[in-house]
Design a protein around this motif. Structure first.
Motif, short mmCIF file in Angstrom:
data_model
loop_
_atom_site.label_atom_id
_atom_site.label_comp_id
_atom_site.label_asym_id
_atom_site.label_seq_id
_atom_site.Cartn_x
_atom_site.Cartn_y
_atom_site.Cartn_z
N PRO A 183 0.84 -1.21 0.00
CA PRO A 183 0.00 0.00 0.00
C PRO A 183 0.87 1.25 0.00
CG PRO A 183 0.07 -0.95 2.19
CD PRO A 183 0.83 -1.90 1.29
N TYR A 184 0.34 2.35 -0.56
CA TYR A 184 1.12 3.57 -0.62
C TYR A 184 0.21 4.80 -0.64
CZ TYR A 184 -0.14 3.87 -5.58
OH TYR A 184 -0.83 3.96 -6.75
N PHE A 185 0.81 5.93 -0.31
CA PHE A 185 0.15 7.23 -0.42
C PHE A 185 1.15 8.19 -1.05
CE2 PHE A 185 -0.62 11.53 1.20
CZ PHE A 185 -1.93 11.73 0.74
N SER A 186 0.68 9.03 -1.98
CA SER A 186 1.60 9.94 -2.65
C SER A 186 0.97 11.31 -2.88
CB SER A 186 2.08 9.36 -3.99
OG SER A 186 1.01 9.31 -4.91
N TYR A 187 1.85 12.30 -2.99
CA TYR A 187 1.47 13.66 -3.35
C TYR A 187 2.44 14.14 -4.41
CZ TYR A 187 1.08 18.74 -3.17
OH TYR A 187 0.92 20.07 -3.51
N ALA A 188 1.93 14.77 -5.48
CA ALA A 188 2.80 15.22 -6.57
C ALA A 188 2.24 16.48 -7.20
CB ALA A 188 2.95 14.12 -7.62
N GLU A 189 3.14 17.26 -7.80
CA GLU A 189 2.78 18.52 -8.45
C GLU A 189 3.33 18.55 -9.87
OE1 GLU A 189 2.88 21.36 -4.43
OE2 GLU A 189 4.45 21.54 -5.96
N SER A 190 2.71 19.39 -10.70
CA SER A 190 3.19 19.64 -12.06
C SER A 190 3.03 21.12 -12.37
CB SER A 190 2.42 18.80 -13.08
OG SER A 190 1.07 19.23 -13.15
N PHE A 191 3.66 21.54 -13.47
CA PHE A 191 3.47 22.91 -13.92
C PHE A 191 3.53 22.97 -15.44
CE2 PHE A 191 7.98 22.96 -14.60
CZ PHE A 191 8.22 23.97 -15.52
N THR A 192 2.86 23.98 -15.98
CA THR A 192 2.92 24.31 -17.41
C THR A 192 3.12 25.81 -17.52
OG1 THR A 192 1.39 22.51 -17.93
CG2 THR A 192 1.72 24.19 -19.61
N PRO A 193 4.12 26.27 -18.26
CA PRO A 193 4.34 27.72 -18.37
C PRO A 193 3.14 28.45 -18.95
CG PRO A 193 6.22 26.50 -19.23
CD PRO A 193 5.12 25.51 -19.01
N GLN A 194 2.89 29.64 -18.43
CA GLN A 194 1.87 30.54 -18.98
C GLN A 194 2.53 31.87 -19.27
OE1 GLN A 194 -1.30 30.05 -19.78
NE2 GLN A 194 -1.33 27.90 -19.15
N TYR A 195 2.35 32.36 -20.47
CA TYR A 195 3.00 33.61 -20.87
C TYR A 195 1.96 34.69 -21.13
CZ TYR A 195 6.83 30.32 -21.46
OH TYR A 195 7.77 29.35 -21.25
N GLY A 196 2.35 35.91 -20.86
CA GLY A 196 1.45 37.04 -21.03
C GLY A 196 1.20 37.72 -19.68
N SER A 197 0.23 38.62 -19.65
CA SER A 197 -0.04 39.37 -18.42
C SER A 197 -1.52 39.69 -18.33
CB SER A 197 0.79 40.65 -18.38
OG SER A 197 0.52 41.46 -19.52
N ASP A 198 -1.96 40.05 -17.12
CA ASP A 198 -3.36 40.41 -16.91
C ASP A 198 -3.57 41.90 -17.15
OD1 ASP A 198 -2.31 41.63 -14.68
OD2 ASP A 198 -3.08 40.16 -13.26
N TYR A 199 -4.75 42.37 -16.81
CA TYR A 199 -5.11 43.76 -17.08
C TYR A 199 -4.18 44.74 -16.38
CZ TYR A 199 -7.85 48.06 -17.18
OH TYR A 199 -8.26 49.38 -17.35
N SER A 200 -3.70 44.37 -15.19
CA SER A 200 -2.83 45.25 -14.42
C SER A 200 -1.38 45.20 -14.88
CB SER A 200 -2.90 44.89 -12.94
OG SER A 200 -2.33 43.60 -12.72
N GLY A 201 -1.07 44.32 -15.83
CA GLY A 201 0.29 44.18 -16.31
C GLY A 201 1.11 43.13 -15.59
N LYS A 202 0.51 42.44 -14.63
CA LYS A 202 1.20 41.40 -13.88
C LYS A 202 1.37 40.15 -14.75
CE LYS A 202 0.84 38.46 -9.79
NZ LYS A 202 -0.03 38.04 -8.65
#
Length: 816
Positions: free
Chosen positions: A580-599
């Motif tokens: 038996p096992y338990f796991s936690y994992a994360e991933s990411f995908t780049p996002q380019y550009g900015s919102d209305y405030s320029g962030k």
């Protein structure tokens, strides 16, 4: 104690006598020569004794040294010393030559720095558990889940492995075909595609219609693509396909939350062998393939392999001839006992006449059309216009150097060049008469250069009774490509009385751009073992950069992202085979550009909690897994309600599920592969408004997306494959694949009906009937045996894909 001591002494005496080993003359010839050794998994003591008998070498040891320990077995060409060293890995026991060609086994003495000064001299130290057994038929070992050779049973994550032998049992003409009997995977979702493999894992992915899917890897290195230029490499390149489920960014960088597909290239083997394959099938498929391997030198330090295939076939739709040639030479060089360098190359050229964008309207496929149903073989392009010409050339290497038993360095590199010239006509919209479609003609010319490298060091050490396997890595990816795309409105087409060979106007360019995507990642992982416990901890920091130079329309942009991802898992390995096992994992995908405030936008994130159990009875080839999980895609872009044409990062999709998978060896020559997946998808946060066709009145309607389910994601997916092999060389097999209904649009108005498909195969080992035909096999395999007519998926009002009809292939193969 007296009785146990007498038994131990008697056992040592029997082993020293060789347990029936060959005569001393044979022993004198073997110690320095590599031999083909095949020892199954099981108790370590029995495996050592079997090794002594096989190679004619006396191995003396006290059975108490290895009592309670097991081995994953051994297969390959080794000298007796090498074979013994592999069997003893992680046992806390080492072999000492006795000066007469044999060996004596003793307990390994830990370095002084590992022994606490206050440790009592009369208390023997516990031998730490090790995590890198040699591979065998009984215990599947893969590096994809941890980048270390860890048995699947000890990897705290859901992973499916499809071997070459399983591929031979079924009709596998694409990577999608290979994983159709794996849990958590929805394959061939875009029906019959030429450019790529449409694969979804745990509900995410489902792209790759015309190019590589974003979750595709080869030999652990990401296969970058543009959606067109790269992808759909021939499955004859590979000896194994692996599916890793859940976020994988800690080891592999940017990735989709659902997981990845890894294709393992064929590698040179020390034993000479090969295959010649002749194939004929449905749609006038004609194919020839060859695969040969073996040593180039007597000392087996230089090995080679050469694989290749050519086919000429039509497709399910009209005017869809396809031709492909692929060749893949590879070399392995072993300059010493601690260094291995494998060179992997391949070249593939495709010349396809059909359409890569042969989607169909919703009305007439999954929604009734008063004019009738659209036929599956309808070609929506024009035979005078279509063309898909792509060349792929790749060269790479895998370097491994062991500085010692505790320190190992690996470097994997691959460069891939793609060239694509493509023109297509596709459906834009269905007219009010429900039979005429407007069309668009699209053309592109793309070139890409894909560089990727992964460097890693593996360190093994003990802290008292705890064993560590630490992995430290640095990888980099650079994907550069240029694209010129053109467009023009094409003549209309009557879906029920199509007219072809029409005049297509000249296209006008609308895009001329160059892209430069780069990523660098630094990662660390520690696999910790104490008795039956396995703890895994991982951390990674990535930096990405995206540059766009646009000539049409004029402009440029330069964006960067950084992401920190984490992973943790705990598993307990019981002696009875349960884990038996338990796991936690994360991933990411780049996002380019900015919102209305320029962030600037942050990377899109994925995170998963998974609770599972694995079971492999000791000494058995059967393997079963079950897992429940909560997987989230977070931070994706959704409309800014306060500022038109801008976006905010609050989007979230939740995917909860259950997966069960098993590969079971049964008595009397039977074996079973079964899989079941339950997926509960939900858009939990979104500002978007989405639309779909209401089947009740055939009108397009819109509503808020939040709270809806994802389109093209089945709630239930199940499969079962039964195989029977008898002693007369006849193998019979059959399978069922069931997919429940899915939503055909993001607004959840239309539904794609459920479907169940039947597959079958029969194989004849002709050598079992006539010894002079040893190695010759005749087989017939069928996908969708009863030619079920079904829609594989829909992704909007005018994009539905028919699934593949009955596909039968007959193979004549000679293997040696």
């Amino acid at each position: 104690m007296k009785f146990r001591g007498m038994c131990g002494a008697a056992a040592v005496a029997m082993v020293v006598m060789g347990l029936g080993a060959p005569p001393m003359q044979a022993q004198a010839q073997t110690p320095q020569m590599a031999q083909n050794i095949d020892i199954p998994a099981g108790p370590l003591g029995a495996a050592i004794a079997q090794l002594g008998r096989k190679v004619g070498v006396m191995i003396a040891f006290d059975p108490a040294l290895v009592r309670g320990q097991s081995t994953a077995g051994l297969r390959g060409a080794y000298t007796p010393a090498q074979a013994l060293e592999r069997l003893l890995q992680g046992s806390g026991v080492e072999a000492h030559p006795d000066g007469h060609g044999g060996f004596t086994l003793v307990r390994r003495v830990a370095p002084a720095t590992h022994k606490p000064a206050s440790a009592p001299t009369h208390a023997p130290a516990r031998t730490p558990e090790r995590m890198e057994p040699a591979q065998s038929d009984d215990i599947v070992v893969t590096a994809i889940g941890t980048k270390t050779n860890t048995p699947l049973r000890e990897t705290p994550q859901s992973i499916s492995v499809v071997s070459m032998e399983q591929a031979r049992e079924r009709s596998i003409l694409s990577v999608g075909d290979a994983v159709t009997y794996s849990a958590g995977v929805f394959a061939n979702t875009k029906g019959v595609t030429y450019g790529g493999d449409a694969l979804a894992i745990r509900g995410f992915g489902n792209d790759g219609t015309t190019g590589t899917a974003t979750n595709s890897y080869i030999d652990g290195l990401r296969l970058s693509g543009t959606g067109y230029a790269s992808g759909a490499l021939d499955p004859y390149l590979y000896e194994q396909v692996e599916v890793v489920k859940g976020p994988t960014s800690v080891l592999f960088g940017q990735s989709t939350p659902g997981g990845l597909i890894n294709m393992v290239s064929k590698r040179p083997q020390s034993k000479a062998g090969g295959e010649i394959l002749l194939r004929y099938g449905t749609f006038d498929r004609k194919q020839v393939a060859a695969d040969v391997t073996g040593p180039l030198t007597q000392d087996h330090r230089l090995l080679y392999r050469l694989s290749g295939t050519y086919f000429d076939t039509n497709g399910m739709t009209a005017f869809s001839n396809r031709k492909r040639v692929m060749v893949a030479p590879s070399l392995t060089w072993k300059p010493g006992g601690r260094t291995t360098l494998t060179l992997l190359t391949h070249y593939q050229k495709d010349n396809f006449k059909g359409s890569t964008l042969n989607w169909l309207p919703t009305i007439g496929t999954i929604i009734a059309n008063p004019n009738g149903s659209i036929t599956p073989n309808l070609f929506t392009g024009d035979p005078n216009y279509q063309g898909w010409r792509r060349e792929v050339a790749s060269v790479g290497y895998q370097l491994e150097h062991r500085f010692s038993d505790a320190i190992k360095f690996n470097q994997n590199f691959r460069y891939t060049n793609n060239k694509l010239d493509n023109q297509n006509i596709y459906i834009a919209a269905l007219a009010a008469d429900l039979r005429t479609v407007t069309r668009q003609a699209f053309g592109l010319n793309e070139k890409s250069d894909d560089f990727t490298i992964d460097n890693r060091v593996t360190l093994k050490f003990d802290t008292g009774a705890v064993a560590h396997q630490v992995l430290i890595g640095l990888d980099a990816q650079s994907f550069q490509y240029s694209t010129v795309r053109e467009f023009v409105t094409a003549p209309t087409l009557d879906l029920f009385a199509p007219t072809y060979y029409q005049t297509i106007p000249a296209r006008a360019p609308f895009r001329n751009q160059q892209y430069d995507n780069r990523q660098i990642g630094l990662y660390a992982q520690d696999q910790i073992a104490y008795e039956g416990w396995r703890l895994l901890l991982g951390l990674r920091q990535d930096w990405t950069r995206y540059r766009l130079t646009s000539y049409l329309p004029a402009g440029a942009s330069d964006n960067s992202n950084a992401a920190l991802t984490k992973r943790a898992a705990l598993l307990y390995n019981f002696d009875n085979g349960l884990a038996p096992y338990f796991s936690y994992a994360e991933s990411f995908t780049p996002q380019y550009g900015s919102d209305y405030s320029g962030k600037s936008f942050n990377p899109e994130k994925g995170r998963q909690y998974e609770l599972g159990i694995k079971f492999q009875p000791p000494g058995s080839q059967s393997f079963m897994t079950a897992a429940v999980f909560d997987l989230r895609r977070k931070n994706y872009l959704t409309a800014d309600r306060d500022h038109a044409l801008f976006y905010v990062q609050i989007g979230e999709v939740r995917m909860r599920g259950l997966e069960v998978e098993g590969k079971v060896k049964l008595p009397a020559g039977f074996s079973v592969i079964g899989a079941y997946t339950l997926l509960d998808s939900r858009v939990t946060n979104s500002n978007d408004t989405v639309s779909g066709i209401d089947p009740a009145d055939l009108t397009v309607k819109s509503r808020a997306q939040q709270g809806l389910r994802l389109m093209a994601v089945p709630r239930h997916n199940a499969s079962l494959w039964l195989n029977y092999a008898n002693l007369r060389g006849i193998t019979l097999a059959g399978g069922l694949r069931h997919t429940s209904e899915t939503f055909g649009d993001a607004a959840n108005y239309s539904r794609v009906p459920a479907f169940t498909l039947v597959d079958a195969s029969v194989r004849f080992d002709l050598g079992a009937w006539l010894p002079g035909l040893k190695g010759l096999e005749l087989s017939a395999k069928a996908n969708n045996l009863f030619d079920k007519r079904y829609i594989a998926s829909c992704i909007g009002t005018n994009r539905c894909y028919y699934g593949e009809g009955r596909d039968v292939i007959v193979d004549l193969a000679w293997r040696w």
